[in-house]
Design a protein around this motif. Sequence first.
Motif, short mmCIF file in Angstrom:
data_model
loop_
_atom_site.label_atom_id
_atom_site.label_comp_id
_atom_site.label_asym_id
_atom_site.label_seq_id
_atom_site.Cartn_x
_atom_site.Cartn_y
_atom_site.Cartn_z
N GLY A 102 0.80 -1.22 0.00
CA GLY A 102 0.00 0.00 0.00
C GLY A 102 0.83 1.26 0.00
N HIS A 103 2.05 1.17 0.51
CA HIS A 103 2.94 2.33 0.59
C HIS A 103 3.92 2.40 -0.59
N GLY A 108 -6.14 -0.42 4.73
CA GLY A 108 -5.67 -0.97 3.47
C GLY A 108 -4.20 -0.71 3.21
N SER A 109 -3.45 -0.40 4.27
CA SER A 109 -2.01 -0.09 4.14
C SER A 109 -1.75 1.12 3.26
N LEU A 110 -2.76 1.95 3.06
CA LEU A 110 -2.64 3.12 2.19
C LEU A 110 -2.58 4.39 3.03
N LYS A 132 1.38 0.50 14.97
CA LYS A 132 2.55 1.23 14.49
C LYS A 132 2.84 0.86 13.03
N GLU A 133 1.98 1.33 12.15
CA GLU A 133 2.15 1.23 10.71
C GLU A 133 2.28 -0.20 10.21
N THR A 134 1.51 -1.09 10.80
CA THR A 134 1.45 -2.46 10.30
C THR A 134 0.08 -2.80 9.73
#
Length: 458
Positions: A63-64, A389-391, A444-446
């Motif tokens: 997503g990143h 969605g990891s976005l 934390k950004e997972t």
Amino acid sequence: MFISVLDLFKIGVGPSSSHTMGPMVAAKDFRNRCSKFIASNSSDQPFHVRCTLKGSLAFTGKGHATDRAVILGLNDYTPPELAKEDVNTLVDDLSSRTVIDFEGEDVIFSPVDDIVFDRGEPLPEHPNGMIFQLMNAVGKTVLQETYFSIGGGFITTLAEISQLVAPIKLEVTSSCGYPFENANQMMKMSADSNLSVAMMKRSNELERFGEAELNAGLDAIWEAMHTCTQNGLSADGILPGGLKVQRRAKALYRQLQEKPQQASLNDWLCAYAMAVNEENAAGHMVVTAPTNGAAGVIPAVLYHAVKHEGATHEQVRDFLLVAAAVGGLIKHNSSISGAEVGCQGEVGSASAMAAAGLCAIKGGTTEQIENAAEIALEHHLGMTCDPVGSLVQVPCIERNGFGAIKAYTAASLAIRGDGKHFMSLDNCIAAMKQTGLEMSVKFKETSLGGLAVSITEC
């Protein structure tokens, strides 16, 4: 402690400084190392390169755009070079290839097979780890490097990370005239020297850059922020990634222009901040401020100051210098990485930086500037990084608008006070670090907890 304003603010591309820009820089660095190795070991051809993503990079890398970043870096691209490029078309072309030209030598690299998203245990040194390998014709690893993307587009190697302090390489205190390592030192040095925060920060910078170079760098940062804001205010459509998030900044801005008498300060700040972060989500040019996920806060506050309050060219430079001074303190004593401490380290840090910069150009004293930064940061403590969605879209885009609002409110409160307050900025930064250490990795950004897993699919 010294970190340059020209390092803290980087012109690059979205959607993430730690998951896109950092891995791109790491991949390019490994490419350069491979080229030197291959030049003296050509008999081991054909060579084969592989990248294994660990921790947060593995969980939210898709997503990143981490895989896209690795492809671009291995193909010799850097974030600044891509700021005005059609990145989607370029990546589509590069992704279809199975061989990369490393200075005249063909190296096998299949993006589908050779970028590995390893969701096992993260590397112990940092949650954003990546391992690059160069293998010879029989599959033996002949060159390997481990990198960590430590926030804001900064990277470090495994050998270097032990030299870092959250996460800055230590420099001797004589490396600059005003080497404040915390806010209390900053205030004392300001009082002793009778210099403002902007003047001390400029003095430190001028020990590394000429005045013309520094001013040109500051102007380039503001020009990129200004351009990005305007680009976002004029663009519409659906953001990429599959969530089908509609851009809203343009429509909001049009409403405000049509009925300005009904527009509030909050409306304008949200329009500007969301415009920038929609550009970031689209993978377009942004400035790490101090990260891509928080890229809209500082431009929104500064754009409003220029457009609505008549901030001058020199005030823009001072704003950036003061914001960078505060950002450096946070980076030195805690973290600006969402993968380390959650969004309090991204939007929270950006809000504190923006509050300090705005307070400074409104005539605030050093004590009021410190107070403004503390107020803004304090009211982001505990904020998780849980992108759906990891976005870098939900809740990131709106969150930047609220970060800008909090920054403006903090500066206003501080400027009306005398600088005396109960909780110091240093204590607030320490609280953020401790909160981040105790925060579950799910937040934390997972994308393993919080909003990221609170979606009901129909």
